[in-house]
Motif scaffolding. Structure first.
Motif, short mmCIF file in Angstrom:
data_model
loop_
_atom_site.label_atom_id
_atom_site.label_comp_id
_atom_site.label_asym_id
_atom_site.label_seq_id
_atom_site.Cartn_x
_atom_site.Cartn_y
_atom_site.Cartn_z
N ASN A 90 0.86 -1.19 0.00
CA ASN A 90 0.00 0.00 0.00
C ASN A 90 0.90 1.24 0.00
N ARG A 91 1.22 1.68 -1.20
CA ARG A 91 2.16 2.79 -1.38
C ARG A 91 1.63 4.06 -0.72
N ALA A 92 0.35 4.35 -0.91
CA ALA A 92 -0.21 5.61 -0.41
C ALA A 92 -0.18 5.65 1.12
N SER A 93 -0.55 4.56 1.77
CA SER A 93 -0.53 4.55 3.24
C SER A 93 0.90 4.70 3.76
N ASN A 96 1.72 8.27 3.69
CA ASN A 96 1.10 8.94 4.84
C ASN A 96 1.93 8.75 6.11
N VAL A 97 2.36 7.52 6.34
CA VAL A 97 3.20 7.24 7.51
C VAL A 97 4.50 8.05 7.42
N GLY A 98 5.04 8.11 6.22
CA GLY A 98 6.27 8.87 6.00
C GLY A 98 6.13 10.34 6.33
N TRP A 99 4.95 10.89 6.09
CA TRP A 99 4.73 12.31 6.40
C TRP A 99 4.96 12.57 7.88
N PHE A 100 4.45 11.67 8.73
CA PHE A 100 4.61 11.87 10.18
C PHE A 100 6.08 11.82 10.58
N GLU A 101 6.82 10.92 9.95
CA GLU A 101 8.25 10.83 10.24
C GLU A 101 8.98 12.08 9.73
N ALA A 102 8.61 12.52 8.57
CA ALA A 102 9.21 13.74 8.00
C ALA A 102 8.93 14.95 8.89
N ASP A 103 7.77 14.96 9.47
CA ASP A 103 7.39 16.04 10.38
C ASP A 103 8.29 16.00 11.63
N GLY A 170 -3.46 14.13 2.93
CA GLY A 170 -2.58 13.09 2.39
C GLY A 170 -3.26 12.26 1.32
N MET A 171 -2.94 10.97 1.31
CA MET A 171 -3.46 10.09 0.26
C MET A 171 -4.47 9.10 0.82
N SER A 172 -5.29 8.56 -0.06
CA SER A 172 -6.30 7.58 0.35
C SER A 172 -5.63 6.29 0.83
N ASN A 173 -6.21 5.67 1.86
CA ASN A 173 -5.64 4.42 2.38
C ASN A 173 -6.27 3.17 1.78
N ARG A 238 -14.03 8.28 -5.71
CA ARG A 238 -13.37 9.29 -4.93
C ARG A 238 -13.46 8.94 -3.44
N ASP A 239 -12.38 9.17 -2.71
CA ASP A 239 -12.34 8.90 -1.28
C ASP A 239 -12.19 10.24 -0.56
N ARG A 240 -13.26 10.67 0.07
CA ARG A 240 -13.21 11.97 0.75
C ARG A 240 -13.00 11.83 2.24
N LYS A 241 -12.78 10.59 2.70
CA LYS A 241 -12.67 10.40 4.15
C LYS A 241 -11.26 10.01 4.60
N SER A 242 -10.75 8.93 4.02
CA SER A 242 -9.51 8.39 4.59
C SER A 242 -8.30 9.20 4.14
N GLY A 243 -7.23 9.06 4.86
CA GLY A 243 -6.02 9.78 4.49
C GLY A 243 -5.03 9.85 5.63
N LEU A 244 -4.34 10.97 5.66
CA LEU A 244 -3.30 11.19 6.67
C LEU A 244 -3.84 10.99 8.09
#
Ligand SMILES: *[C@@H]1O[C@H](CO)[C@@H](O)[C@H](O)[C@H]1NC(C)=O
Ligand SMILES: *[C@@H]1O[C@H](CO)[C@@H](O)[C@H](O)[C@H]1NC(C)=O
Ligand SMILES: *[C@@H]1O[C@H](CO)[C@@H](O)[C@H](O)[C@H]1NC(C)=O
Length: 286
Positions: A90-93, A96-103, A170-173, A238-244
């Motif tokens: 799951n590349r997108a998820s 998303n995890v990477g964003w938190f580490e980058a932060d 972020g991206m859809s999970n 379209r996924d308007r709920k899941s993400g970061l």
């Protein structure tokens, strides 16, 4: 020497050793950028590499991209998101995890980077794009694979600020297996009006074969393109709920390794699948 003199000497020696110890570089435990005084210190780029079993590619990418970025004076950190659960990729998820580490690492902008794509042309720009600007570096016109040459393609190598990634949640999970997650991300960017300033390299003197190096792996596994159950339907909506904010995961391990002279953070990520929502996250039948 008298006793008190011996004591004084020992104490001074101890103090000196202590001072020396405190001043020692933290070495392996510090993220460091090596030897470039011109590196811009205000913006830090985090390179997020979604990863599973691509060691040969990683060995090539890291040193070459490190040299490339040093030449552009880009302060950067490598983060490899190693998916270690038994679900489908799951590349997108992972991003998303990477964003938190980058932060955590105080990055101000990020680039999601395929592990098998290495920039060759020095005109490919990895410097801070600015807020509100999305830069698609692996533009279809220069991508080694012709099939990616379509206007809405934003995969491969995509750069934006940490702030803008968060802005679109972020991206859809829901994308387990290969493909389509970046097309859904395209819609998120479009709806947030972030595509007005979409940048792509243009007018390069290189072409499809020499703008990027595409690392071919002989033992390349087949892409996981299976569609299971409601996956085809769900993938195209379209996924308007899941993400970061909703990515479910556990960091099983976090370590720093060195590839040649470059420090790389490896995160072993166990993604947690919501089987009620995306029953197709494993290839096993239940
Ligand atoms: C990723 O995780 C797997 C499973 O734990 C491990 O065998 C592999 O060495 C890890 N990859 C890297 C690059 O550390
Ligand atoms: C390429 O060059 C043309 C002509 O100079 C210019 O109009 C165009 O904006 C350039 N494209 C990019 C992406 O730089
Ligand atoms: C996909 O969606 C359509 C319309 O919503 C529905 O008729 C169809 O049964 C769905 N297919 C699957 C495999 O869920």
């Amino acid at each position: 020497m008298r006793l008190w003199q011996k004591y004084t000497v020992s104490i001074v020696v101890c103090l000196l050793l202590l001072l020396l110890y405190i001043n020692l570089p933290l070495g392996q435990n510090e993220y460091e950028v090596y030897g470039d005084p011109l590196i811009e210190k205000n913006n830090i780029l985090c390179i997020l590499i979604p990863y599973r079993d691509r060691w040969e590619e990683l060995l090539q990418l890291v040193p070459e991209l490190n040299r490339f970025l040093n030449r552009q004076h880009v302060d950067h950190r490598f983060i490899v998101l190693n998916q270690t659960d038994s679900n489908r990729f799951n590349r997108a998820s992972l991003i998303n995890v990477g964003w938190f580490e980058a932060d955590r690492l105080h990055c101000t902008y990020m680039v999601m980077h395929d592990v098998d794509l290495i920039p060759l042309n020095p005109d490919l720009d990895y410097r801070f794009p600015g807020e509100g600007v999305v830069r698609h570096i692996a533009a279809g016109a220069y991508h080694p694979k012709v099939r990616y040459d379509y206007p809405k393609f934003i995969g491969g190598i995509l750069m934006l600020t940490m702030h803008d990634f968060k802005l679109v949640n972020g991206m859809s999970n829901k994308y387990w297996g290969w493909g389509l997650e970046d097309d859904e991300f395209y819609l998120r960017l479009r709806d947030a009006n972030l595509l007005a300033a979409l940048e792509r390299p243009g007018n390069l003197t290189t072409g499809r074969s020499d703008t990027f190096k595409h690392v071919h792996d002989d033992k390349h596994r087949k892409r996981d393109q299976a569609y299971i159950g409601n996956q085809r339907n769900l993938s195209r909506t379209r996924d308007r709920k899941s993400g970061l904010v909703s990515v479910q995961y556990r960091i099983a391990d976090r370590r720093l390794i060195k590839i040649e002279d470059t420090v790389v953070a490896i995160l072993d990520v166990k993604l947690i699948c919501d089987k009620k929502w995306t029953p197709y996250c494993t290839l096993k039948r239940n």
